[in-house]
Enzyme design. Structure first.
Site, PDB file in Angstrom:
ATOM      1  CB  THR A 214      -0.920   0.014   1.232  1.00  0.00           C
ATOM      2  OG1 THR A 214      -1.649  -1.214   1.265  1.00  0.00           O
ATOM      3  CG2 THR A 214      -1.890   1.189   1.174  1.00  0.00           C
TER       4      THR A 214
ATOM      5  CE  LYS B 287      -4.821  -1.828   1.182  1.00  0.00           C
ATOM      6  NZ  LYS B 287      -5.698  -2.693   1.965  1.00  0.00           N
TER       7      LYS B 287
ATOM      8  CE  LYS C  64       1.640   2.086   4.900  1.00  0.00           C
ATOM      9  NZ  LYS C  64       1.237   1.126   3.879  1.00  0.00           N
TER      10      LYS C  64
HETATM   11  P1  NAP Z   1       5.157  -5.755   7.719  1.00  0.00           P
HETATM   12  O1  NAP Z   1       4.856  -7.032   8.381  1.00  0.00           O
HETATM   13  O2  NAP Z   1       5.561  -4.584   8.525  1.00  0.00           O
HETATM   14  O3  NAP Z   1       6.285  -6.022   6.609  1.00  0.00           O
HETATM   15  C1  NAP Z   1       6.914  -4.938   5.993  1.00  0.00           C
HETATM   16  C2  NAP Z   1       7.977  -5.430   5.033  1.00  0.00           C
HETATM   17  O4  NAP Z   1       8.675  -4.281   4.498  1.00  0.00           O
HETATM   18  C3  NAP Z   1       9.038  -6.303   5.677  1.00  0.00           C
HETATM   19  O5  NAP Z   1       9.478  -7.249   4.735  1.00  0.00           O
HETATM   20  C4  NAP Z   1      10.146  -5.292   5.980  1.00  0.00           C
HETATM   21  O6  NAP Z   1      11.431  -5.861   6.102  1.00  0.00           O
HETATM   22  C5  NAP Z   1      10.074  -4.440   4.740  1.00  0.00           C
HETATM   23  N1  NAP Z   1      10.710  -3.126   4.897  1.00  0.00           N
HETATM   24  C6  NAP Z   1      10.315  -2.112   5.696  1.00  0.00           C
HETATM   25  N2  NAP Z   1      11.134  -1.048   5.546  1.00  0.00           N
HETATM   26  C7  NAP Z   1      12.081  -1.432   4.641  1.00  0.00           C
HETATM   27  C8  NAP Z   1      13.192  -0.773   4.047  1.00  0.00           C
HETATM   28  N3  NAP Z   1      13.497   0.505   4.347  1.00  0.00           N
HETATM   29  N4  NAP Z   1      13.952  -1.466   3.161  1.00  0.00           N
HETATM   30  C9  NAP Z   1      13.637  -2.743   2.838  1.00  0.00           C
HETATM   31  N5  NAP Z   1      12.582  -3.417   3.352  1.00  0.00           N
HETATM   32  C10 NAP Z   1      11.815  -2.755   4.234  1.00  0.00           C
HETATM   33  O7  NAP Z   1       3.901  -5.271   6.835  1.00  0.00           O
HETATM   34  P2  NAP Z   1       2.729  -6.155   6.176  1.00  0.00           P
HETATM   35  O8  NAP Z   1       1.594  -6.221   7.146  1.00  0.00           O
HETATM   36  O9  NAP Z   1       3.284  -7.384   5.582  1.00  0.00           O
HETATM   37  O10 NAP Z   1       2.252  -5.143   5.041  1.00  0.00           O
HETATM   38  C11 NAP Z   1       2.954  -5.006   3.807  1.00  0.00           C
HETATM   39  C12 NAP Z   1       2.213  -3.980   2.950  1.00  0.00           C
HETATM   40  O11 NAP Z   1       0.879  -4.441   2.699  1.00  0.00           O
HETATM   41  C13 NAP Z   1       2.041  -2.618   3.628  1.00  0.00           C
HETATM   42  O12 NAP Z   1       2.108  -1.619   2.648  1.00  0.00           O
HETATM   43  C14 NAP Z   1       0.650  -2.682   4.249  1.00  0.00           C
HETATM   44  O13 NAP Z   1       0.098  -1.406   4.417  1.00  0.00           O
HETATM   45  C15 NAP Z   1      -0.068  -3.517   3.215  1.00  0.00           C
HETATM   46  N6  NAP Z   1      -1.208  -4.311   3.712  1.00  0.00           N
HETATM   47  C16 NAP Z   1      -1.178  -4.928   4.926  1.00  0.00           C
HETATM   48  C17 NAP Z   1      -2.260  -5.688   5.339  1.00  0.00           C
HETATM   49  C18 NAP Z   1      -2.289  -6.386   6.677  1.00  0.00           C
HETATM   50  O14 NAP Z   1      -3.408  -6.748   7.116  1.00  0.00           O
HETATM   51  N7  NAP Z   1      -1.173  -6.621   7.344  1.00  0.00           N
HETATM   52  C19 NAP Z   1      -3.380  -5.821   4.511  1.00  0.00           C
HETATM   53  C20 NAP Z   1      -3.368  -5.204   3.252  1.00  0.00           C
HETATM   54  C21 NAP Z   1      -2.271  -4.451   2.860  1.00  0.00           C
HETATM   55  P3  NAP Z   1      11.973  -6.346   7.556  1.00  0.00           P
HETATM   56  O15 NAP Z   1      11.360  -7.701   7.779  1.00  0.00           O
HETATM   57  O16 NAP Z   1      13.440  -6.359   7.398  1.00  0.00           O
HETATM   58  O17 NAP Z   1      11.497  -5.323   8.560  1.00  0.00           O
END
Ligand code: NAP
Length: 288
Positions: free
Chosen positions: A96, A171, A239
């Site tokens: 997102t 989104k 965010k």
């Molecule tokens: P998350 O668990 O926080 O994972 C974030 C990912 O981004 C991890 O792989 C993290 O790596 C990486 N990352 C963060 N900063 C970085 C950087 N500066 N350089 C390289 N890698 C970096 O988030 P998530 O829940 O999987 O969500 C991922 C995306 O999908 C987000 O945009 C979120 O808004 C969206 N989303 C989430 C959900 C939900 O229910 N969780 C649903 C729909 C959409 P590390 O492991 O090294 O920290």
């Protein structure tokens, strides 16, 4: 031979998505900044790449699932970034992120002659694990057709909304409504808890009545149990509300409710709940 797919980002969502790509039989290479998070997937047959560029090399579809604009920029365009190494691949941004960043990334992809789709998802951790996400796609019909088998392995639905950026816009509208509902539920439930009403009865009225939604059901259960295991990080909803406000401003719409909702999430971050589930936004209200 199985198609080579690269998945960049193994957080809450990316890990489940990767597992479903393996289950579907794709040859999968994964990259994650914190390499330890790849261990289980490597055990299940994924290849690990230590840089985004190494993951992208030789892949025909490259998908990223990262926190925000900054993470996406780093992984696609940073040092050892994926875009430079992509060879005749379809590039898919599923994080997102802001439509402004999508436009910038798509322009760089176009300069290199690469197909690009923005394909953020609805559904959370459980839907990612079950291969039941919905993809909201922006980009050309032809690119989507090529990417469809890979997206299908992770989803129950693929919605093509229009040109590049359409998925990202949709989104943010979706999450604007979700974020405001979660914030209003935090206030409403705190009110219920102080009102003398029976909490279960009151929630049952709301769930079966007009305000009822899948989100209200799931989030109220977490708020009641006070179990904040992460489905959706609180700081990520903050965010999304910020990106939504910026995007709506470009359409001359002032998202006042997003602003107020975001202020509740900011307070929760200040009190240490940023890395908990977004349902913990209720805790600062309960403690007041
Ligand atoms: P998350 O668990 O926080 O994972 C974030 C990912 O981004 C991890 O792989 C993290 O790596 C990486 N990352 C963060 N900063 C970085 C950087 N500066 N350089 C390289 N890698 C970096 O988030 P998530 O829940 O999987 O969500 C991922 C995306 O999908 C987000 O945009 C979120 O808004 C969206 N989303 C989430 C959900 C939900 O229910 N969780 C649903 C729909 C959409 P590390 O492991 O090294 O920290």
């Amino acid at each position: 031979m199985a198609e080579n797919v690269a998945l960049l980002g193994l957080g809450t969502m990316g890990a489940g998505m990767a597992a479903n790509l393996l289950k579907a039989g794709f040859s999968l290479t994964v990259y994650n900044r914190t390499s330890a998070k790849a261990q289980v997937l490597v055990g299940a047959g994924a290849h690990f790449a230590s840089t985004p560029a190494a993951a992208a090399k030789g892949a025909s579809v490259i998908i990223s699932m990262l926190a925000d604009d900054a993470a996406s920029r780093e992984v696609w365009l940073g040092e050892e970034g994926a875009l430079e190494a992509a060879e005749d691949a379809i590039l898919i941004e599923s994080s997102t992120v802001s439509p402004a960043w999508i436009a910038e990334l798509a322009a760089v992809a176009a300069q290199r002659g690469s197909d690009f789709l923005d394909a953020p998802v609805t559904g959370s951790r459980m839907q990612a694990e079950a291969g039941q996400l919905s993809f909201l796609v922006g980009g050309s019909e032809a690119a989507l057709e090529k990417a469809a088998p890979v997206l299908k392995a992770m989803s129950k639905e693929i919605v093509h909304l229009g040109s590049v950026g359409s998925g990202a816009k949709m989104k943010l509208i979706n999450n604007f409504l979700c974020g405001v509902q979660v914030a209003s539920l935090a206030e409403g439930l705190t009110w219920i808890e102080r009102s003398g009403l029976d909490r279960e009865k009151a929630l049952s009225v709301l769930k079966s009545g007009a305000p009822g939604s899948p989100l209200l059901g799931a989030i109220s259960a977490r708020m009641v149990s006070k179990k904040y295991d992460v489905n959706f990080l609180l700081r990520l909803m903050t965010k999304d509300l910020l990106y939504a406000q910026n995007e709506a401003t470009d359409c001359n719409v002032d998202l006042k409710t997003a602003k107020v909702a975001r202020s509740l999430f900011e307070v929760a971050i200040a009190q240490g709940f940023g890395d908990e589930d977004m349902s913990s936004v209720i805790e600062p209200l309960r403690n007041k």
